[in-house]
Motif scaffolding. Structure first.
Motif, PDB file in Angstrom:
ATOM      1  N   ASN A   1     -11.515   0.961  -7.612  1.00 36.11           N
ATOM      2  CA  ASN A   1     -10.108   1.342  -7.791  1.00 36.11           C
ATOM      3  C   ASN A   1      -9.780   2.583  -6.964  1.00 36.11           C
ATOM      4  O   ASN A   1      -9.070   3.483  -7.415  1.00 36.11           O
ATOM      5  CB  ASN A   1      -9.819   1.607  -9.268  1.00 36.11           C
ATOM      6  CG  ASN A   1     -10.004   0.387 -10.141  1.00 36.11           C
ATOM      7  OD1 ASN A   1      -9.102  -0.438 -10.284  1.00 36.11           O
ATOM      8  ND2 ASN A   1     -11.187   0.257 -10.728  1.00 36.11           N
TER       9      ASN A   1
ATOM     10  N   ASP B   1      -7.857   2.848  -4.483  1.00 37.85           N
ATOM     11  CA  ASP B   1      -6.427   2.958  -4.173  1.00 37.85           C
ATOM     12  C   ASP B   1      -5.673   3.669  -5.295  1.00 37.85           C
ATOM     13  O   ASP B   1      -4.755   4.451  -5.053  1.00 37.85           O
ATOM     14  CB  ASP B   1      -5.836   1.572  -3.925  1.00 37.85           C
ATOM     15  CG  ASP B   1      -6.050   0.637  -5.111  1.00 37.85           C
ATOM     16  OD1 ASP B   1      -7.082   0.778  -5.796  1.00 37.85           O
ATOM     17  OD2 ASP B   1      -5.171  -0.216  -5.371  1.00 37.85           O
TER      18      ASP B   1
ATOM     19  N   HIS C   1      -6.266   7.444  -4.983  1.00 36.19           N
ATOM     20  CA  HIS C   1      -5.395   8.108  -4.004  1.00 36.19           C
ATOM     21  C   HIS C   1      -3.964   8.221  -4.542  1.00 36.19           C
ATOM     22  O   HIS C   1      -3.305   9.254  -4.374  1.00 36.19           O
ATOM     23  CB  HIS C   1      -5.399   7.325  -2.691  1.00 36.19           C
ATOM     24  CG  HIS C   1      -6.702   7.412  -1.944  1.00 36.19           C
ATOM     25  ND1 HIS C   1      -7.218   8.587  -1.482  1.00 36.19           N
ATOM     26  CD2 HIS C   1      -7.594   6.439  -1.599  1.00 36.19           C
ATOM     27  CE1 HIS C   1      -8.371   8.370  -0.865  1.00 36.19           C
ATOM     28  NE2 HIS C   1      -8.623   7.057  -0.926  1.00 36.19           N
ATOM     29  N   ALA C   2      -3.469   7.159  -5.180  1.00 35.61           N
ATOM     30  CA  ALA C   2      -2.100   7.189  -5.699  1.00 35.61           C
ATOM     31  C   ALA C   2      -1.944   8.227  -6.800  1.00 35.61           C
ATOM     32  O   ALA C   2      -0.927   8.943  -6.866  1.00 35.61           O
ATOM     33  CB  ALA C   2      -1.717   5.802  -6.214  1.00 35.61           C
TER      34      ALA C   2
ATOM     35  N   ARG D   1      -0.498  -0.335 -10.786  1.00 38.75           N
ATOM     36  CA  ARG D   1      -0.152  -0.362  -9.355  1.00 38.75           C
ATOM     37  C   ARG D   1       1.338  -0.637  -9.133  1.00 38.75           C
ATOM     38  O   ARG D   1       1.723  -1.432  -8.268  1.00 38.75           O
ATOM     39  CB  ARG D   1      -1.006  -1.384  -8.610  1.00 38.75           C
ATOM     40  CG  ARG D   1      -2.496  -1.022  -8.542  1.00 38.75           C
ATOM     41  CD  ARG D   1      -3.297  -2.098  -7.832  1.00 38.75           C
ATOM     42  NE  ARG D   1      -4.677  -1.680  -7.588  1.00 38.75           N
ATOM     43  CZ  ARG D   1      -5.669  -1.815  -8.460  1.00 38.75           C
ATOM     44  NH1 ARG D   1      -5.418  -2.372  -9.648  1.00 38.75           N
ATOM     45  NH2 ARG D   1      -6.882  -1.409  -8.172  1.00 38.75           N
TER      46      ARG D   1
END
Length: 657
Positions: A560, A562, A565-566, A588
């Motif tokens: 996970n 991504d 980073h988010a 997401r």
């Protein structure tokens, strides 16, 4: 201090004036030298003299007083004066009184005794009686009119109140119990964690019964002189007998009631002698009717067995942490003193404060009132309670701490790692807030809030806690590499290691060792039980637990990355995100702003960017001559460069030919 100094100066001036007045007779007499005195005696000019040691006072023939002094003893002076018809008088020697002679001879000894009393009085805190009150009790007596606390002021411990209600009935009317042959307990031991209201409950008993209340701490009995503590126990019970029926409350009794034989000195130890005297006074040869001893402690495991037997502290009342209903009652008691807004509900606050003691809840209400006062509000709102809870759980915000963009990014990745692993591991507490605002000693905090009161934990929950603890370190490792991991995870490593070691040595979660207790009171390994081989197995089992959960957290964050980073971007933008924003990130989807987010700064930054663009863009109907001149200049420069290149190429061709 200034008034005392002035007073002493005035007294000194008055005394000097008096002494000067007393000595005025001598100043009126003319002083002559001894040689002239002898000449005048031989000439018959001296009428009478009075000899006092080496001083000679007298009258001359013309009635003039005089005074002179003999420079050395003169045995023939009297005969010489008599020969010359001088009247000679003597003075009687001053006799010192018997008391004065005793005082002068004993003054050094009295001075030493006074100094000793002064120092001993200071050692005893300057109490009444000074050095002679070593054996006097330090218990503070509160009369029945001084105690205003009742059972209405005690909330969150209904079972404990039920256990002590009959004490009030006995103190009010003891005959009701004596008719049926019943005997009320002579000692009540209140047991519970700090801040749960043990002292408050004891005051409420005295306030309801309207009887005298003696209050003392266990440490007040212990002194450096052997036997002083026992003397104070005797004196305390003698005073209590005079005020019976009454209540004696001993706070932190474990200071004097520890198990005997564990300290140095055996039976001669001061603390053990004090304990022996307390045992005798509570249930010895002579009874103490009408005296109820209430003691409080949070460590009943260290108390002596003789202190807990029937006849002494034969009833233990557990005052534990309040449940959600008890917290609601406690909050209502403290909220009566402050003005509240309509949106403040004690029920909602009670559900959001699991694990809080009565003292913590009182502190919560007080901090909320302080937050409202800083904002110049007239009432305390729900947001004030939210800020107060965050301050108690996470510490005060340190917005003055300057963090570089790199530190902010590292902290955001660290806290995001904790949050993501917590959302993905089984049976972990829900996330309440994630913040990169420094609080207390931490640069960032991921706060978890249990959904309800938690009494115990299973193996899955404990292993999930280990994985979550390492989530922050793993996030830094994934982003910056193993060589760039910071020291910010030191507390996380300490927490995870403590959980893993307790699982192996205390809670029996090791397959190799089984359910065996291998630690002592302080969590240290028991040297008489744990061998070298067993210690190695313990270390291996702890290492396996940590490695397994470390790898699990590593895989979860890798899969996970991504979301990691988010969440970092969301934390840098908002600084603090709630559980709603974390749910959006895990799904997401676009992150909604926090409920308390103030977007004025964001709007201002957009306006500043827009105004900058407008200033650089030319207005309609006008030509930007500056820009045109720059373009023309550029073109001319390009032409010149092209010509120079052609000239260079032509020269090269000539050289080649």
């Amino acid at each position: 201090m200034a008034k005392n100094l002035i007073l002493w100066l005035v007294i000194a001036v008055v005394l000097m004036s008096l002494f000067q007045g007393f000595g005025s007779d001598d100043t009126q007499k003319s002083q002559i030298d001894y040689t002239s005195f002898n000449k005048e005696v031989s000439q018959g000019l001296i009428q009478q003299v009075q000899i006092n040691g080496q001083e000679i006072k007298g009258l001359k023939s013309n009635q003039t007083p005089f005074v002179t002094y003999i420079p050395a003893p003169d045995l023939d002076l009297v005969n010489y004066l008599i020969k010359n018809d001088v009247k000679v008088e003597g003075t009687a020697p001053e006799e010192q009184s018997f008391l004065a002679s005793i005082f002068v001879s004993w003054f050094p000894m009295l001075l030493l005794i006074g100094v000793w009393i002064f120092f001993m009085r200071n050692m005893q805190g300057g109490g009444k009686g000074g050095a002679m009150s070593f054996g006097k009790s330090k218990a503070k007596l509160m009369s029945e009119d001084q105690i205003k606390t009742t059972f209405a002021d005690v909330a969150g411990c209904d079972e404990a109140k039920e256990d002590v209600v009959e004490l009030v009935d006995y103190l009010k009317d003891s005959s009701k119990f004596q008719k049926l042959g019943g005997r009320i307990p002579t000692g009540i031991l209140l047991v519970g964690p700090p801040g749960t209201g043990k002292t408050l409950l004891a005051k409420a008993i005295a306030g309801e019964a309207k009887v005298p209340f003696f209050s003392i701490s266990g440490s007040d009995f212990v002194e450096m002189f052997v036997g002083v503590g026992a003397s104070r126990v005797r004196d305390m019970f003698e005073q209590a007998k005079k005020s019976a029926p009454c209540i004696i409350f001993i706070d932190e009794i474990d200071a004097v009631g520890r198990q005997r034989g564990a300290g140095m000195g055996g039976g001669n130890d001061e603390r053990e002698q004090t304990l022996n005297q307390m045992l005798v006074e509570m249930d010895g040869f002579e009874g103490n009717e009408g005296i109820i001893v209430i003691a409080a402690t949070n460590r009943p495991d260290v108390l002596d067995a003789a202190l807990l037997r029937p006849g002494r502290f034969d009833r233990q009342v557990v005052v534990g942490l309040p449940d959600v209903r008890g917290r609601e009652q406690i909050l209502k008691v403290h909220m009566r003193k402050i003005p509240l807004e309509e949106d403040v509900k004690a029920t909602v606050l009670a559900r959001g404060t699991p694990g809080f003691s009565g003292a913590d809840l009182a502190n919560l209400v007080n901090e909320a009132a302080l937050f409202a006062a800083r904002g110049n509000k007239r009432t305390v709102s729900k947001e004030d309670f939210e800020q107060a809870r965050d301050k108690i759980l996470m510490g005060s915000e340190r917005r003055s701490l300057v963090m570089t963009p790199k530190d902010k990014e590292s902290t955001a990745y660290h806290e995001a790692g904790h949050a993501i692993v917590a959302k993905l591991v089984p049976q972990h507490h829900p996330i309440h807030k994630v913040t990169i605002i420094p609080r207390g000693r931490a640069l960032g905090v991921t706060q978890f809030l249990p959904e309800g009161d938690q009494i115990s934990q299973n193996k899955d929950e404990l292993e999930s806690s280990i994985s979550v603890a390492y989530g922050g370190r793993i996030a830094e490792e994934l982003i910056y590499g193993a060589q760039k991991v910071s020291t910010g995870a030191s507390q996380d490593i300490k927490q995870a290691s403590a959980i893993a070691r307790a699982m192996v040595t205390e809670w029996g979660f090791s397959e190799k060792l089984g359910p065996i207790l291998l630690t002592g009171e302080q969590g240290n390994l028991r040297s008489n039980v744990v061998s070298h081989e067993t210690g190695k197995i313990i270390d291996d089992e702890v290492k396996i637990l940590i490695d397994t959960n470390y790898k699990r957290a590593y895989k979860l964050l890798t899969d996970n990355i991504d979301i990691l980073h988010a969440m970092k971007e969301a934390l840098i933008k908002y600084e603090t995100i709630d559980t709603d924003q974390v749910d959006d990130l895990m799904a997401r989807v676009t992150v909604r702003p926090p409920s308390d987010w103030d977007n004025e700064k964001e709007v201002e930054s957009i306006k500043e960017k827009k105004s900058t663009i407008d200033m650089t863009r030319p207005a309609k109907g006008k030509v930007d001559t500056t820009k045109k001149e720059k373009v023309d200049t550029t073109k001319a420069q390009d032409v010149t460069d092209a010509e120079q290149k052609q000239d260079v190429s032509s020269e090269d061709e000539k050289d080649n030919k």
